[in-house]
Design a protein around this motif. Structure first.
Motif, PDB file in Angstrom:
ATOM      1  N   THR A  58      58.080   8.364  69.197  1.00 38.23           N
ATOM      2  CA  THR A  58      57.214   8.847  70.278  1.00 38.23           C
ATOM      3  C   THR A  58      58.012   9.072  71.550  1.00 38.23           C
ATOM      4  O   THR A  58      57.854  10.093  72.237  1.00 38.23           O
ATOM      5  CB  THR A  58      56.071   7.848  70.542  1.00 38.23           C
ATOM      6  N   VAL A  59      58.869   8.123  71.878  1.00 33.76           N
ATOM      7  CA  VAL A  59      59.718   8.280  73.063  1.00 33.76           C
ATOM      8  C   VAL A  59      60.636   9.487  72.901  1.00 33.76           C
ATOM      9  O   VAL A  59      60.781  10.313  73.812  1.00 33.76           O
ATOM     10  CB  VAL A  59      60.550   6.998  73.296  1.00 33.76           C
ATOM     11  N   PHE A  60      61.239   9.612  71.731  1.00 35.86           N
ATOM     12  CA  PHE A  60      62.197  10.698  71.503  1.00 35.86           C
ATOM     13  C   PHE A  60      61.538  12.071  71.481  1.00 35.86           C
ATOM     14  O   PHE A  60      62.208  13.083  71.705  1.00 35.86           O
ATOM     15  CB  PHE A  60      62.929  10.465  70.177  1.00 35.86           C
ATOM     16  N   SER A  61      60.230  12.136  71.235  1.00 37.42           N
ATOM     17  CA  SER A  61      59.558  13.430  71.142  1.00 37.42           C
ATOM     18  C   SER A  61      59.693  14.244  72.428  1.00 37.42           C
ATOM     19  O   SER A  61      59.642  15.477  72.393  1.00 37.42           O
ATOM     20  CB  SER A  61      58.077  13.241  70.792  1.00 37.42           C
ATOM     21  N   THR A  62      59.872  13.581  73.566  1.00 36.63           N
ATOM     22  CA  THR A  62      60.063  14.311  74.825  1.00 36.63           C
ATOM     23  C   THR A  62      61.313  15.177  74.759  1.00 36.63           C
ATOM     24  O   THR A  62      61.305  16.352  75.122  1.00 36.63           O
ATOM     25  CB  THR A  62      60.161  13.334  76.006  1.00 36.63           C
ATOM     26  N   LEU A  63      62.406  14.597  74.275  1.00 36.06           N
ATOM     27  CA  LEU A  63      63.638  15.366  74.098  1.00 36.06           C
ATOM     28  C   LEU A  63      63.509  16.341  72.940  1.00 36.06           C
ATOM     29  O   LEU A  63      63.889  17.516  73.055  1.00 36.06           O
ATOM     30  CB  LEU A  63      64.821  14.426  73.877  1.00 36.06           C
ATOM     31  N   ALA A  64      62.949  15.874  71.828  1.00 34.29           N
ATOM     32  CA  ALA A  64      62.868  16.716  70.629  1.00 34.29           C
ATOM     33  C   ALA A  64      62.095  18.003  70.879  1.00 34.29           C
ATOM     34  O   ALA A  64      62.428  19.058  70.328  1.00 34.29           O
ATOM     35  CB  ALA A  64      62.226  15.932  69.488  1.00 34.29           C
ATOM     36  N   ASN A  65      61.066  17.941  71.707  1.00 33.27           N
ATOM     37  CA  ASN A  65      60.202  19.099  71.954  1.00 33.27           C
ATOM     38  C   ASN A  65      60.616  19.919  73.176  1.00 33.27           C
ATOM     39  O   ASN A  65      59.927  20.873  73.536  1.00 33.27           O
ATOM     40  CB  ASN A  65      58.751  18.638  72.123  1.00 33.27           C
ATOM     41  N   SER A  66      61.721  19.553  73.798  1.00 34.65           N
ATOM     42  CA  SER A  66      62.141  20.260  75.008  1.00 34.65           C
ATOM     43  C   SER A  66      62.811  21.584  74.678  1.00 34.65           C
ATOM     44  O   SER A  66      63.215  21.831  73.537  1.00 34.65           O
ATOM     45  CB  SER A  66      63.093  19.381  75.831  1.00 34.65           C
ATOM     46  N   ASN A  67      62.935  22.434  75.682  1.00 33.16           N
ATOM     47  CA  ASN A  67      63.561  23.752  75.541  1.00 33.16           C
ATOM     48  C   ASN A  67      62.948  24.563  74.389  1.00 33.16           C
ATOM     49  O   ASN A  67      63.650  25.034  73.487  1.00 33.16           O
ATOM     50  CB  ASN A  67      65.069  23.622  75.330  1.00 33.16           C
ATOM     51  N   PRO A  68      61.613  24.734  74.406  1.00 31.20           N
ATOM     52  CA  PRO A  68      60.949  25.425  73.290  1.00 31.20           C
ATOM     53  C   PRO A  68      61.371  26.893  73.183  1.00 31.20           C
ATOM     54  O   PRO A  68      61.755  27.526  74.165  1.00 31.20           O
ATOM     55  CB  PRO A  68      59.473  25.304  73.651  1.00 31.20           C
ATOM     56  N   GLY A  69      61.300  27.398  71.957  1.00 28.15           N
ATOM     57  CA  GLY A  69      61.592  28.806  71.722  1.00 28.15           C
ATOM     58  C   GLY A  69      63.031  29.112  71.384  1.00 28.15           C
ATOM     59  O   GLY A  69      63.352  30.251  71.019  1.00 28.15           O
ATOM     60  N   VAL A  70      63.915  28.115  71.519  1.00 28.17           N
ATOM     61  CA  VAL A  70      65.327  28.316  71.176  1.00 28.17           C
ATOM     62  C   VAL A  70      65.778  27.140  70.319  1.00 28.17           C
ATOM     63  O   VAL A  70      65.075  26.135  70.198  1.00 28.17           O
ATOM     64  CB  VAL A  70      66.224  28.437  72.428  1.00 28.17           C
ATOM     65  N   ASP A  71      66.962  27.258  69.730  1.00 28.37           N
ATOM     66  CA  ASP A  71      67.434  26.219  68.822  1.00 28.37           C
ATOM     67  C   ASP A  71      68.541  25.370  69.428  1.00 28.37           C
ATOM     68  O   ASP A  71      69.372  24.814  68.717  1.00 28.37           O
ATOM     69  CB  ASP A  71      67.914  26.839  67.508  1.00 28.37           C
ATOM     70  N   ASN A 110      69.316  20.742  65.987  1.00 22.73           N
ATOM     71  CA  ASN A 110      69.325  19.963  64.746  1.00 22.73           C
ATOM     72  C   ASN A 110      70.417  18.908  64.742  1.00 22.73           C
ATOM     73  O   ASN A 110      70.226  17.808  64.218  1.00 22.73           O
ATOM     74  CB  ASN A 110      69.447  20.881  63.524  1.00 22.73           C
ATOM     75  N   PHE A 111      71.563  19.196  65.361  1.00 22.10           N
ATOM     76  CA  PHE A 111      72.623  18.198  65.441  1.00 22.10           C
ATOM     77  C   PHE A 111      72.165  16.998  66.284  1.00 22.10           C
ATOM     78  O   PHE A 111      72.362  15.842  65.906  1.00 22.10           O
ATOM     79  CB  PHE A 111      73.896  18.792  66.057  1.00 22.10           C
ATOM     80  N   VAL A 112      71.583  17.300  67.438  1.00 23.22           N
ATOM     81  CA  VAL A 112      71.149  16.238  68.355  1.00 23.22           C
ATOM     82  C   VAL A 112      70.058  15.387  67.716  1.00 23.22           C
ATOM     83  O   VAL A 112      70.061  14.153  67.816  1.00 23.22           O
ATOM     84  CB  VAL A 112      70.658  16.841  69.686  1.00 23.22           C
ATOM     85  N   GLN A 113      69.134  16.022  67.027  1.00 20.78           N
ATOM     86  CA  GLN A 113      68.034  15.280  66.427  1.00 20.78           C
ATOM     87  C   GLN A 113      68.511  14.384  65.295  1.00 20.78           C
ATOM     88  O   GLN A 113      68.055  13.241  65.159  1.00 20.78           O
ATOM     89  CB  GLN A 113      66.958  16.262  65.970  1.00 20.78           C
ATOM     90  N   ILE A 114      69.440  14.851  64.480  1.00 21.76           N
ATOM     91  CA  ILE A 114      70.010  14.009  63.430  1.00 21.76           C
ATOM     92  C   ILE A 114      70.750  12.826  64.048  1.00 21.76           C
ATOM     93  O   ILE A 114      70.647  11.679  63.584  1.00 21.76           O
ATOM     94  CB  ILE A 114      70.950  14.835  62.534  1.00 21.76           C
ATOM     95  N   PHE A 115      71.487  13.093  65.097  1.00 22.85           N
ATOM     96  CA  PHE A 115      72.248  12.058  65.802  1.00 22.85           C
ATOM     97  C   PHE A 115      71.335  10.929  66.269  1.00 22.85           C
ATOM     98  O   PHE A 115      71.631   9.742  66.060  1.00 22.85           O
ATOM     99  CB  PHE A 115      72.977  12.713  66.977  1.00 22.85           C
TER     100      PHE A 115
END
Length: 267
Positions: A131-144, A201-206
């Motif tokens: 839940t905490v990480f979702s802020t980062l995970a969902n940031s910068n929408p529309g790009v990868d 995807n790299f950051v999220q796996i990390f």
């Protein structure tokens, strides 16, 4: 160019490559065992999961952690990295080493408004919190990718969210500095320290798996991450943020003795 010069250049290039090459077969990811120790830092946990740090997460000295960060991420022994490693010793009663779970001591390196952990006052400040990480995970929408702008926005959004959940949170210049360093860290080691851009995807796996995304195409930075380029990245994140301090003006480094008074070293 004569033959001798060509030979010397080839030799030097080969020597540099030899020094920088990592035997990744010896550093395959392994999930920690139930008896292995892990802490609130995804970067150090990842290094332990890949065997750059002791896989049991114990008895980590300053030379060991500095070498692991350099070998795993090509992150040089910068002033910030050395300071962070030394502060790790404040979290333990051992003379010259710490365990990864020691770093959960609140107020030393661990801090409120993490990108991936709950605040100490809210419960579990060691384990990954989706839940905490979702802020980062969902940031910068529309790009990868994530970048300096999105990193600064995430810092501001996390602070706004945490202010609601934890009215006693600590938000001095010390905490802000650590949070900026952490943001610069994931942008540089998972992406590019010069551009400040990292694939999502790299950051999220990390963060989520505490794994180097080697299978997904990640490679250790070809450019050494050092004081100059990393500090420039941190300055970019800071300049993109509208952060302001709150709470106490003094930002102490806190070491709580198991059966004694609080020892405060003002920074």
């Amino acid at each position: 160019m004569n033959i001798l010069s060509a030979f010397m250049i080839s030799f030097l290039v080969a020597a540099v490559r030899c020094e920088s090459d990592i035997d990744w077969n010896a550093h395959q990811w392994q999930a920690p065992l139930p008896t292995d120790l892990r802490g609130p830092c995804p970067g150090l946990n990842t290094l332990a999961n890949h065997g750059f740090l002791p896989r049991n997460g114990s008895n980590i000295t300053i030379p060991i952690v500095l070498k692991a960060i350099n070998d795993g991420f090509n992150f040089e022994s910068t002033n910030l990295i050395r300071s962070g490693a030394k502060l790790g010793l404040f979290t333990t009663d051992a003379e010259d080493s710490f365990n990864l779970n020691d770093l959960a001591l609140h107020g030393t390196l661990e801090h409120d408004v993490s990108l991936s952990r709950s605040d100490f006052a809210l419960g579990d400040n060691i384990h990954f919190n989706e839940t905490v990480f979702s802020t980062l995970a969902n940031s910068n929408p529309g790009v990868d990718f994530y970048n300096v702008t999105s990193a600064a926005q995430v810092l501001e959004q996390r602070l706004a969210e945490d202010n609601i959940l934890n009215p006693t949170l600590i938000n001095t210049v010390k905490e802000f500095t650590v949070r900026i360093v952490e943001s610069g860290f994931y942008l540089s080691v998972m992406g590019n320290v010069t551009t400040g851009v990292a694939p999502k995807n790299f950051v999220q796996i990390f963060f989520q798996e505490e794994r180097l995304p080697l299978e997904e195409g990640w490679k250790r930075s070809e450019v050494p991450i050092g004081d100059d380029n990393f500090n420039a990245l941190l300055a970019g994140i800071k300049n993109a943020s509208t952060w302001a301090p709150s709470g106490e003006v003094i930002c102490p480094w806190i070491r709580i003795q198991p059966e004694g008074p609080v020892v405060v070293v003002k920074g």
